[in-house]
Motif scaffolding. Sequence first.
Motif, PDB file in Angstrom:
ATOM      1  N   ASN A 126     -13.063   6.514   8.609  1.00  0.00           N
ATOM      2  CA  ASN A 126     -12.089   5.566   8.032  1.00  0.00           C
ATOM      3  C   ASN A 126     -10.886   6.255   7.403  1.00  0.00           C
ATOM      4  O   ASN A 126     -10.040   5.601   6.774  1.00  0.00           O
ATOM      5  N   GLY A 127     -10.800   7.593   7.540  1.00  0.00           N
ATOM      6  CA  GLY A 127      -9.656   8.334   7.027  1.00  0.00           C
ATOM      7  C   GLY A 127      -9.836   8.939   5.656  1.00  0.00           C
ATOM      8  O   GLY A 127      -8.957   9.659   5.164  1.00  0.00           O
ATOM      9  N   PRO A 176      -7.458   6.311   1.862  1.00  0.00           N
ATOM     10  CA  PRO A 176      -6.231   5.684   2.377  1.00  0.00           C
ATOM     11  C   PRO A 176      -6.056   4.246   1.888  1.00  0.00           C
ATOM     12  O   PRO A 176      -6.963   3.636   1.309  1.00  0.00           O
ATOM     13  N   ASP A 177      -4.895   3.692   2.161  1.00  0.00           N
ATOM     14  CA  ASP A 177      -4.587   2.317   1.790  1.00  0.00           C
ATOM     15  C   ASP A 177      -5.639   1.352   2.331  1.00  0.00           C
ATOM     16  O   ASP A 177      -6.112   1.490   3.479  1.00  0.00           O
ATOM     17  N   ASN A 178      -6.013   0.391   1.493  1.00  0.00           N
ATOM     18  CA  ASN A 178      -6.872  -0.731   1.874  1.00  0.00           C
ATOM     19  C   ASN A 178      -8.298  -0.337   2.260  1.00  0.00           C
ATOM     20  O   ASN A 178      -9.034  -1.166   2.810  1.00  0.00           O
ATOM     21  N   ILE A 179      -8.696   0.878   1.953  1.00  0.00           N
ATOM     22  CA  ILE A 179     -10.067   1.315   2.265  1.00  0.00           C
ATOM     23  C   ILE A 179     -10.928   1.185   1.013  1.00  0.00           C
ATOM     24  O   ILE A 179     -10.585   1.721  -0.053  1.00  0.00           O
ATOM     25  N   VAL A 180     -12.043   0.495   1.144  1.00  0.00           N
ATOM     26  CA  VAL A 180     -13.015   0.358   0.063  1.00  0.00           C
ATOM     27  C   VAL A 180     -14.225   1.226   0.404  1.00  0.00           C
ATOM     28  O   VAL A 180     -14.901   0.991   1.406  1.00  0.00           O
ATOM     29  N   VAL A 181     -14.469   2.253  -0.401  1.00  0.00           N
ATOM     30  CA  VAL A 181     -15.614   3.140  -0.183  1.00  0.00           C
ATOM     31  C   VAL A 181     -16.822   2.477  -0.843  1.00  0.00           C
ATOM     32  O   VAL A 181     -16.951   2.486  -2.074  1.00  0.00           O
ATOM     33  N   GLU A 182     -17.689   1.914  -0.034  1.00  0.00           N
ATOM     34  CA  GLU A 182     -18.810   1.134  -0.557  1.00  0.00           C
ATOM     35  C   GLU A 182     -19.834   2.012  -1.266  1.00  0.00           C
ATOM     36  O   GLU A 182     -20.370   1.646  -2.314  1.00  0.00           O
ATOM     37  N   LYS A 183     -20.147   3.159  -0.675  1.00  0.00           N
ATOM     38  CA  LYS A 183     -21.151   4.046  -1.272  1.00  0.00           C
ATOM     39  C   LYS A 183     -20.485   4.966  -2.296  1.00  0.00           C
ATOM     40  O   LYS A 183     -19.473   5.603  -1.999  1.00  0.00           O
ATOM     41  N   ASN A 203      -9.319  19.460  -9.853  1.00  0.00           N
ATOM     42  CA  ASN A 203      -9.711  18.347  -9.005  1.00  0.00           C
ATOM     43  C   ASN A 203      -8.555  17.375  -8.861  1.00  0.00           C
ATOM     44  O   ASN A 203      -7.852  17.084  -9.832  1.00  0.00           O
ATOM     45  N   LEU A 204      -8.372  16.865  -7.651  1.00  0.00           N
ATOM     46  CA  LEU A 204      -7.300  15.905  -7.379  1.00  0.00           C
ATOM     47  C   LEU A 204      -7.878  14.735  -6.589  1.00  0.00           C
ATOM     48  O   LEU A 204      -8.485  14.929  -5.535  1.00  0.00           O
ATOM     49  N   ILE A 205      -7.695  13.530  -7.127  1.00  0.00           N
ATOM     50  CA  ILE A 205      -8.199  12.312  -6.487  1.00  0.00           C
ATOM     51  C   ILE A 205      -7.033  11.359  -6.302  1.00  0.00           C
ATOM     52  O   ILE A 205      -6.344  11.012  -7.271  1.00  0.00           O
ATOM     53  N   VAL A 206      -6.804  10.944  -5.059  1.00  0.00           N
ATOM     54  CA  VAL A 206      -5.684  10.068  -4.737  1.00  0.00           C
ATOM     55  C   VAL A 206      -6.220   8.831  -4.032  1.00  0.00           C
ATOM     56  O   VAL A 206      -6.875   8.938  -2.995  1.00  0.00           O
ATOM     57  N   LEU A 207      -5.967   7.670  -4.608  1.00  0.00           N
ATOM     58  CA  LEU A 207      -6.351   6.401  -4.000  1.00  0.00           C
ATOM     59  C   LEU A 207      -5.099   5.658  -3.566  1.00  0.00           C
ATOM     60  O   LEU A 207      -4.194   5.428  -4.379  1.00  0.00           O
ATOM     61  N   GLY A 208      -5.074   5.285  -2.272  1.00  0.00           N
ATOM     62  CA  GLY A 208      -3.928   4.562  -1.737  1.00  0.00           C
ATOM     63  C   GLY A 208      -3.885   3.119  -2.218  1.00  0.00           C
ATOM     64  O   GLY A 208      -4.720   2.668  -3.006  1.00  0.00           O
ATOM     65  N   LYS A 209      -2.928   2.375  -1.740  1.00  0.00           N
ATOM     66  CA  LYS A 209      -2.733   0.989  -2.167  1.00  0.00           C
ATOM     67  C   LYS A 209      -3.975   0.152  -1.854  1.00  0.00           C
ATOM     68  O   LYS A 209      -4.491   0.191  -0.729  1.00  0.00           O
ATOM     69  N   LEU A 237      -3.587   6.580  -8.859  1.00  0.00           N
ATOM     70  CA  LEU A 237      -3.957   5.261  -8.357  1.00  0.00           C
ATOM     71  C   LEU A 237      -2.692   4.521  -7.937  1.00  0.00           C
ATOM     72  O   LEU A 237      -1.857   4.161  -8.770  1.00  0.00           O
ATOM     73  N   GLU A 238      -2.572   4.302  -6.644  1.00  0.00           N
ATOM     74  CA  GLU A 238      -1.424   3.564  -6.148  1.00  0.00           C
ATOM     75  C   GLU A 238      -1.593   2.072  -6.447  1.00  0.00           C
ATOM     76  O   GLU A 238      -2.597   1.639  -7.010  1.00  0.00           O
ATOM     77  N   GLU A 239      -0.634   1.280  -6.071  1.00  0.00           N
ATOM     78  CA  GLU A 239      -0.621  -0.143  -6.406  1.00  0.00           C
ATOM     79  C   GLU A 239      -1.911  -0.845  -5.960  1.00  0.00           C
ATOM     80  O   GLU A 239      -2.338  -0.724  -4.801  1.00  0.00           O
ATOM     81  N   GLY A 240      -2.547  -1.534  -6.901  1.00  0.00           N
ATOM     82  CA  GLY A 240      -3.728  -2.321  -6.584  1.00  0.00           C
ATOM     83  C   GLY A 240      -5.005  -1.528  -6.388  1.00  0.00           C
ATOM     84  O   GLY A 240      -6.049  -2.112  -6.057  1.00  0.00           O
ATOM     85  N   ALA A 241      -4.986  -0.220  -6.598  1.00  0.00           N
ATOM     86  CA  ALA A 241      -6.178   0.607  -6.403  1.00  0.00           C
ATOM     87  C   ALA A 241      -7.149   0.415  -7.570  1.00  0.00           C
ATOM     88  O   ALA A 241      -6.744   0.110  -8.696  1.00  0.00           O
TER      89      ALA A 241
END
Length: 477
Positions: A126-127, A176-183, A203-209, A237-241
């Motif tokens: 899923n990217g 990436p954008d719009n991806i929900v990591v369930e686990k 550590n670097l954590i980036v969550l897309g929109k 945390l990008e918009e809506g993350a």
Amino acid sequence: MIGSRKNTNRENSDKMENFIHYIKAQFDTLATQLPNDKEGKISDLRQQALDVILSKGLPTSKDELWRHYPIEKNLECNYDIQSAADPYKPVEEYFKCNVHHIDTYMFTILNGWYAHQNAPLTTFPNGVIVGSIFAAISQYPELVLKNLSQCQSDKADNFVKLNEAFFNDGIFIYVPDNIVVEKPMQLVSIINSKQNLMVHNRNLIVLGKHASLSLVQCDDSLQFGKTFINNVTEIVLEEGATMNFYKMENKDVQSLLINHIFIHQKGFSRFYSNAVTFNAGFLRNMIHVNLKEPFAEAKLYGLYLVDKKQFVDNHVYVNHAAPDCTSYQLYKGIADDESRANFNGHIVVRPYAQRTSAFQTNKNITLTDEAKITTKPFLEIYADDVKCSHGATVGQLDDEALFYLRSRGICERNARMLLMYAFANEIINFVEIESLRDKLLDMTKKRLSGELSICDQCVLHCSDEKHFSFEIDISKI
């Protein structure tokens, strides 16, 4: 007495000066051995950070935010800095996490290095990207470098610069954008060496929109000498993350652990953290939250349980830099024996951050006359259309409640444990992962009864050799 204090201050000052000389010598030796990027941007970052340290020094107990603990007296000049990872061994051979029924993607940092055999970076279908931060810099430099060292805070100290000068590895997570990591993902940072290690992870954590992630992070010790761990985590945390961040700490008494966590939130993003400290030598958690765009929200919870001569220092800084944002803090602590704890909460509401909602609460219990907890909630408000409040308490167990429980036939020891557990479990109950919440509640019972000390495995490992039953019905209290 005054002369003795002056001598102590002079000794601590000399120790810090010696430590900075040691840092300079180590940098001259290791600068070419530490990982880098092709364009040399990391080299520039390292050199600039060292220049700041040499010109401005490192924090000492003379600094306001460090006055509760003379950090300089515990810094050594004989730390070992590993310039390469240990030979790979399957993590299962030396480490086992026994949180039953919790299903996570688990990643490991061993002695400061991302542990892997042939996959320093994993890309999911899923990217989603997870792995060593330097492997990520090599493969995705445009994604990493534009976010690295960008989450600035005016309350950051020069231990962040020390990390920039020496960081050798760390974990990189990109959703990436719009991806929900369930686990949920789980990051376990392990010290397994009898050397006096100095470790700097970035550590670097980036969550897309509109992306979503839950991360469980544990700090653990197997074998250890006198360790100095100075970690920096940046979260974008990008918009809506939405991000849920759970942190558990159960360190040995010889550890010196400093955590800086920077959260950069854009509009409509949600950040939730829950940090539980079971054991520590010296531990300092500094959380910097920057609410940069409207309708961002941060909820921060913490629980610290200390005894003997342990010291835990929690600093929370929330910067409301946009209108219509919300922040909420609830931290609780219990101190026994001669332990010490400190909480410093600082909320700033900028002039243009109208319609802000910001709430801060810190509650503490000391169990002995020798235990000491200090607390300083602080609101700094420059807007006029806000809803803000703060409060703090430091006290003992309620004598009337204790008498009530004892009058119902409960012995004093169990009555005290009931009250402490009822006080502590409010924080644990905010954990949304059910299996993790149940395990933390069980660990809290064990910690309060003296059955949980520094584990010889994962912080979430509890031996099944003893069957401890302590059923509590809160509705009956």
